[in-house]
Design a protein around this motif. Structure first.
Motif, mmCIF file in Angstrom:
data_model
loop_
_atom_site.group_PDB
_atom_site.id
_atom_site.type_symbol
_atom_site.label_atom_id
_atom_site.label_comp_id
_atom_site.label_asym_id
_atom_site.label_seq_id
_atom_site.Cartn_x
_atom_site.Cartn_y
_atom_site.Cartn_z
ATOM 1 N N SER A 29 0.859 -1.179 0.000
ATOM 2 C CA SER A 29 0.000 0.000 0.000
ATOM 3 C C SER A 29 0.894 1.228 0.000
ATOM 4 N N TYR A 30 0.326 2.365 -0.368
ATOM 5 C CA TYR A 30 1.136 3.588 -0.381
ATOM 6 C C TYR A 30 1.587 3.943 1.030
ATOM 7 N N SER A 31 2.873 4.201 1.153
ATOM 8 C CA SER A 31 3.408 4.666 2.426
ATOM 9 C C SER A 31 4.626 5.544 2.155
ATOM 10 N N GLU A 32 4.529 6.784 2.557
ATOM 11 C CA GLU A 32 5.658 7.697 2.346
ATOM 12 C C GLU A 32 6.896 7.198 3.100
ATOM 13 N N GLU A 33 6.654 6.449 4.183
ATOM 14 C CA GLU A 33 7.751 5.876 4.992
ATOM 15 C C GLU A 33 8.636 4.919 4.184
ATOM 16 N N ASP A 34 8.055 4.366 3.129
ATOM 17 C CA ASP A 34 8.788 3.365 2.345
ATOM 18 C C ASP A 34 9.720 4.010 1.311
ATOM 19 N N TYR A 35 9.592 5.347 1.150
ATOM 20 C CA TYR A 35 10.398 6.027 0.127
ATOM 21 C C TYR A 35 11.784 6.403 0.650
ATOM 22 N N ILE A 36 12.781 6.238 -0.199
ATOM 23 C CA ILE A 36 14.099 6.849 0.023
ATOM 24 C C ILE A 36 14.203 7.909 -1.074
ATOM 25 N N ARG A 37 14.017 9.152 -0.702
ATOM 26 C CA ARG A 37 13.905 10.199 -1.717
ATOM 27 C C ARG A 37 15.214 10.945 -1.968
ATOM 28 N N GLU A 38 16.159 10.837 -1.033
ATOM 29 C CA GLU A 38 17.441 11.534 -1.208
ATOM 30 C C GLU A 38 18.483 10.550 -1.704
ATOM 31 N N TYR A 39 19.125 10.903 -2.811
ATOM 32 C CA TYR A 39 20.102 9.979 -3.397
ATOM 33 C C TYR A 39 21.241 9.688 -2.423
ATOM 34 N N GLN A 40 21.647 10.688 -1.640
ATOM 35 C CA GLN A 40 22.729 10.468 -0.675
ATOM 36 C C GLN A 40 22.333 9.433 0.380
ATOM 37 N N ASP A 41 21.069 9.465 0.804
ATOM 38 C CA ASP A 41 20.573 8.474 1.778
ATOM 39 C C ASP A 41 20.612 7.078 1.154
ATOM 40 N N PHE A 42 20.219 7.006 -0.112
ATOM 41 C CA PHE A 42 20.241 5.731 -0.839
ATOM 42 C C PHE A 42 21.668 5.173 -0.890
ATOM 43 N N LYS A 43 22.616 6.054 -1.234
ATOM 44 C CA LYS A 43 24.016 5.598 -1.344
ATOM 45 C C LYS A 43 24.517 5.055 0.001
ATOM 46 N N LYS A 44 24.121 5.717 1.077
ATOM 47 C CA LYS A 44 24.544 5.268 2.421
ATOM 48 C C LYS A 44 23.981 3.890 2.719
ATOM 49 N N ILE A 45 22.696 3.692 2.416
ATOM 50 C CA ILE A 45 22.061 2.393 2.669
ATOM 51 C C ILE A 45 22.769 1.307 1.872
ATOM 52 N N LYS A 46 23.108 1.582 0.616
ATOM 53 C CA LYS A 46 23.778 0.575 -0.221
ATOM 54 C C LYS A 46 25.179 0.247 0.314
ATOM 55 N N GLU A 47 25.843 1.258 0.885
ATOM 56 C CA GLU A 47 27.202 1.014 1.454
ATOM 57 C C GLU A 47 27.145 0.037 2.603
ATOM 58 N N TYR A 48 26.060 0.097 3.422
ATOM 59 C CA TYR A 48 26.003 -0.737 4.624
ATOM 60 C C TYR A 48 25.317 -2.076 4.408
ATOM 61 N N GLU A 49 24.837 -2.318 3.167
ATOM 62 C CA GLU A 49 24.176 -3.600 2.903
ATOM 63 C C GLU A 49 25.164 -4.747 3.008
#
Ligand code: TYD
Length: 145
Positions: free
Chosen positions: A125-145
């Protein structure tokens, strides 16, 4: 010697085009999809993007949980998928192609043709909580995967 542990998180190899059924008929063609049968998730929601002015970009973000299938129901557009290491462009120009995109991948929709219609079939379902809208935040998440 240390073991090389391969990340189990999605990368570009987990993005692929699904050839949906196409029933050809002199009266016109028909395609369809069912969860569990043609796509690897249960459908919770669908939305569609249309009347996109020339040159506009949609969908510049990643999702934490949402799995999705993107279909060019009419016209064409490109989906650029980025796993933090590399990018790949998928051209959608047939209404029986569905692009499967798992979560935690950045994706943008570009090059919309006139009158194109993008259908997104989603596992959540739609949830704004599920969005990663900042590319820098995305890059950080990918680094720690
Ligand atoms: P958004 O997903 O940011 O668009 P895009 O995929 O092009 O980046 O959605 C745009 C707006 O629409 C945003 O304010 C949230 C709202 N929205 C909903 O309310 N429900 C939905 O199912 C979707 C997909 C978006």
């Amino acid at each position: 010697m240390g073991k090389v542990i391969k990340s189990m998180k999605p990368d570009l190899s987990s993005v692929f085009i699904i050839n949906l059924p196409k029933i050809e008929d002199v009266r016109g063609n028909l395609s369809f999809l069912e969860d569990g049968e043609h796509i690897p998730f249960e459908i919770k929601r669908t939305y569609w993007i249309y009347d996109v002015p020339g040159g506009q970009i949609r969908g510049g973000h990643a999702f934490k949980v949402q799995k999705e299938l993107i279909i060019a129901l009419s016209g064409s557009f490109d989906v650029i998928v980025d796993d933090g290491q590399e990018k790949k462009t998928f051209s959608l120009n047939r209404s029986y192609y569905g692009l499967y995109v798992p979560p935690t991948l950045w994706r943008e929709m570009v090059n919309f043709s006139t009158n194109s219609l993008a259908l997104v079939v989603s596992s959540t379902s739609y949830s704004e909580e599920d969005y990663i809208r900042e590319y820098q935040d995305f890059k950080k998440i990918k680094e720690y995967e």
